[in-house]
Enzyme design. Structure first.
Site, PDB file in Angstrom:
ATOM      1  N   GLU A 155      83.452-114.065  18.407  1.00 52.93           N
ATOM      2  CA  GLU A 155      82.015-113.876  18.622  1.00 52.93           C
ATOM      3  C   GLU A 155      81.576-112.662  17.806  1.00 52.93           C
ATOM      4  O   GLU A 155      81.645-111.538  18.245  1.00 52.93           O
ATOM      5  CB  GLU A 155      81.689-113.684  20.101  1.00 52.93           C
ATOM      6  CG  GLU A 155      80.189-113.776  20.352  1.00 52.93           C
ATOM      7  CD  GLU A 155      79.811-113.621  21.811  1.00 52.93           C
ATOM      8  OE1 GLU A 155      78.614-113.786  22.111  1.00 52.93           O
ATOM      9  OE2 GLU A 155      80.677-113.321  22.638  1.00 52.93           O
ATOM     10  N   ALA A 182      74.855-107.463  24.191  1.00 58.09           N
ATOM     11  CA  ALA A 182      75.821-106.482  24.674  1.00 58.09           C
ATOM     12  C   ALA A 182      76.986-106.300  23.708  1.00 58.09           C
ATOM     13  O   ALA A 182      78.009-105.717  24.063  1.00 58.09           O
ATOM     14  CB  ALA A 182      76.355-106.898  26.040  1.00 58.09           C
ATOM     15  N   HIS A 190      75.736-119.472  23.533  1.00 60.33           N
ATOM     16  CA  HIS A 190      74.933-119.183  24.731  1.00 60.33           C
ATOM     17  C   HIS A 190      73.434-119.349  24.448  1.00 60.33           C
ATOM     18  O   HIS A 190      72.681-118.397  24.321  1.00 60.33           O
ATOM     19  CB  HIS A 190      75.262-117.841  25.375  1.00 60.33           C
ATOM     20  CG  HIS A 190      75.435-116.655  24.485  1.00 60.33           C
ATOM     21  ND1 HIS A 190      74.505-116.263  23.533  1.00 60.33           N
ATOM     22  CD2 HIS A 190      76.434-115.741  24.423  1.00 60.33           C
ATOM     23  CE1 HIS A 190      74.921-115.176  22.936  1.00 60.33           C
ATOM     24  NE2 HIS A 190      76.097-114.843  23.453  1.00 60.33           N
ATOM     25  N   ARG A 211      54.382-121.606  17.423  1.00 66.73           N
ATOM     26  CA  ARG A 211      54.101-121.388  15.996  1.00 66.73           C
ATOM     27  C   ARG A 211      55.234-120.671  15.276  1.00 66.73           C
ATOM     28  O   ARG A 211      55.154-120.435  14.074  1.00 66.73           O
ATOM     29  CB  ARG A 211      52.787-120.597  15.833  1.00 66.73           C
ATOM     30  CG  ARG A 211      51.533-121.432  16.128  1.00 66.73           C
ATOM     31  CD  ARG A 211      50.275-120.712  15.705  1.00 66.73           C
ATOM     32  NE  ARG A 211      50.060-119.513  16.506  1.00 66.73           N
ATOM     33  CZ  ARG A 211      49.417-119.488  17.681  1.00 66.73           C
ATOM     34  NH1 ARG A 211      48.930-120.626  18.176  1.00 66.73           N
ATOM     35  NH2 ARG A 211      49.246-118.364  18.330  1.00 66.73           N
ATOM     36  N   HIS A 227      71.511-115.731  33.398  1.00 70.68           N
ATOM     37  CA  HIS A 227      71.250-115.725  31.960  1.00 70.68           C
ATOM     38  C   HIS A 227      70.117-116.672  31.579  1.00 70.68           C
ATOM     39  O   HIS A 227      69.358-116.384  30.648  1.00 70.68           O
ATOM     40  CB  HIS A 227      72.515-116.128  31.194  1.00 70.68           C
ATOM     41  CG  HIS A 227      73.486-115.020  30.998  1.00 70.68           C
ATOM     42  ND1 HIS A 227      74.315-114.581  32.011  1.00 70.68           N
ATOM     43  CD2 HIS A 227      73.768-114.250  29.916  1.00 70.68           C
ATOM     44  CE1 HIS A 227      75.069-113.593  31.553  1.00 70.68           C
ATOM     45  NE2 HIS A 227      74.761-113.374  30.303  1.00 70.68           N
ATOM     46  N   ASP A 239      81.163-117.301  29.537  1.00 72.23           N
ATOM     47  CA  ASP A 239      80.971-115.988  28.912  1.00 72.23           C
ATOM     48  C   ASP A 239      81.444-114.885  29.860  1.00 72.23           C
ATOM     49  O   ASP A 239      80.929-113.764  29.859  1.00 72.23           O
ATOM     50  CB  ASP A 239      79.505-115.768  28.521  1.00 72.23           C
ATOM     51  CG  ASP A 239      79.313-114.652  27.502  1.00 72.23           C
ATOM     52  OD1 ASP A 239      80.309-114.199  26.900  1.00 72.23           O
ATOM     53  OD2 ASP A 239      78.162-114.214  27.319  1.00 72.23           O
ATOM     54  N   LEU A 268      72.044-107.627  29.901  1.00 69.67           N
ATOM     55  CA  LEU A 268      73.133-108.482  30.364  1.00 69.67           C
ATOM     56  C   LEU A 268      74.329-108.358  29.430  1.00 69.67           C
ATOM     57  O   LEU A 268      74.174-108.349  28.201  1.00 69.67           O
ATOM     58  CB  LEU A 268      72.678-109.938  30.432  1.00 69.67           C
ATOM     59  CG  LEU A 268      71.830-110.336  31.644  1.00 69.67           C
ATOM     60  CD1 LEU A 268      71.179-111.689  31.405  1.00 69.67           C
ATOM     61  CD2 LEU A 268      72.681-110.371  32.905  1.00 69.67           C
TER      62      LEU A 268
END
Length: 364
Positions: free
Chosen positions: A117, A128, A201, A212, A235, A256, A289
């Site tokens: 990740e 985070a 996620h 738009r 989340h 996660d 988070l």
């Protein structure tokens, strides 16, 4: 011969009976009266950082702690996820994960590889993630691949040379995912056309949907076949989860989860960051988070609470992630498939977990 019985979720639907295992495979299904328990494919978590105090960035012992913890909650296969970090930190993490992959321990979910990740994400959408974002670098990835099997890599498609980087990853069997990004919808569409496979996620740490300015979320709704989502109710609001299920044909669930999962309130590590568990969430000091405290059995229960049929909820936590990864003999209960099985009671609590025909958890 080992096996287990109950209402078994076969490819054609629920049938009462017994699954029998030979070695690591499902040998046969025997119809029989066996009410009271649900027998479903093992859960597959493609994005998990840790649990029970163990952070995958910390090395082999911590990775094993996380694998044991999640096995007790129904996860039979997993990708351990890293965080954005200096290369030397990633090497240490990958060496530990590789050791767990090569020598699975008693009671552990099988670690199938790495979800990298970052670090090739946007510094403007770290969430985070620690502040070590950098531009796509095929040579760094080559070096990291020498330490462990990288199966999934999250990147920001607006970064320099990202489309060539996506093609580089696909040529080496890695699934690029769009995440931690300020991408436009057009840039995200180009990334999908170049070979990006999924969204990391969905909704979180990405450019939001505006009518738009559709952003990453709009591109996912318009063009994606696959996306992962965190089904903890924190989340993403359950209504937004249901909306994503309508828009993305193969929306699958991840936890996660971080080291704080399964632990009391307090401070825990996420890479070089200290995070804080409060009630059911995990946060940075500023309230951002920071991963989750979710487990896959809780995610399944949440999906059912939010109105999904149990079989459909199982598809989201087991079958779809297996199909996404190309694991044809996982995520399904049929003769010849891997004997990865979860047994649930009538309230959907985990009773037994089997991985490769071995019982790795049984509720006392």
């Amino acid at each position: 011969m080992s096996g287990t019985s109950g209402r078994v979720l076969l490819p054609g639907g629920w049938v009462e009976g017994r699954l029998e295992f030979e070695e690591n495979r499902i040998a046969r299904f025997v119809p029989d009266r066996a009410p009271g328990r649900y027998v479903v494919p093992g859960f597959i978590d493609l994005h998990v950082h840790g649990g029970a105090g163990g952070d995958a960035m910390a090395g082999e012992a911590a990775a094993r702690t996380a694998a044991r913890f999640h096995a007790a909650h129904g996860t039979t296969r997993m990708l351990l996820a890293t965080v954005t970090a200096p290369e030397e930190d990633l090497v240490r993490a990958l060496d530990g994960i590789h050791a767990v992959m090569q020598d699975p321990g008693e009671g552990e979910a099988r670690v199938m590889g790495v979800h990298l990740e970052g670090p090739f994400i946007s510094p403007d959408k770290l969430g985070a993630q620690p502040p070590y974002a950098r531009d796509p670098d095929p040579e760094e990835v080559r070096r990291l691949m020498a330490h462990a099997s990288i199966q999934v890599l999250t990147l920001a498609p607006e970064r320099p040379e990202a489309l060539d980087f996506i093609r580089f990853l696909r040529a080496r069997g890695v699934r690029p995912q769009i995440g931690h990004t300020v991408t436009t919808a057009a840039e995200a569409k180009a990334a999908l056309e170049a070979g990006a496979k999924s969204f990391t996620h969905l909704y979180n740490a990405m450019s939001a949907l505006h009518h738009r300015d559709p952003g990453a979320v709009g591109a996912a709704f318009a063009y994606a076949t696959w996306a992962e989502i965190i089904a903890d109710g924190l989340h993403v609001d359950p209504v937004a989860v249901r909306a994503a299920m309508r828009a993305v044909p193969n929306l699958y669930v991840v936890t996660d989860a971080v080291a704080a999962a399964g632990m009391p309130e307090g401070a825990y590590q996420l890479g070089r960051y200290t995070v804080h568990k409060r009630e059911n969430g995990v946060f940075l000091e500023d309230g951002t988070l920071a991963g989750s405290a979710l487990t896959m059995d809780r995610a399944l229960q949440n999906l059912v609470d939010w109105g999904l049929d149990l079989a459909e909820a199982v598809r989201r936590v087991s079958t779809l992630p297996a199909r996404y990864m190309g694991w044809a003999d996982l995520g399904v209960l049929r003769e010849g498939a891997q004997a990865d099985v979860v047994v649930l009671d009538s309230s959907l609590q985990v009773v037994e977990v089997w991985s490769g025909g071995k019982r790795i958890f049984a509720r006392a």
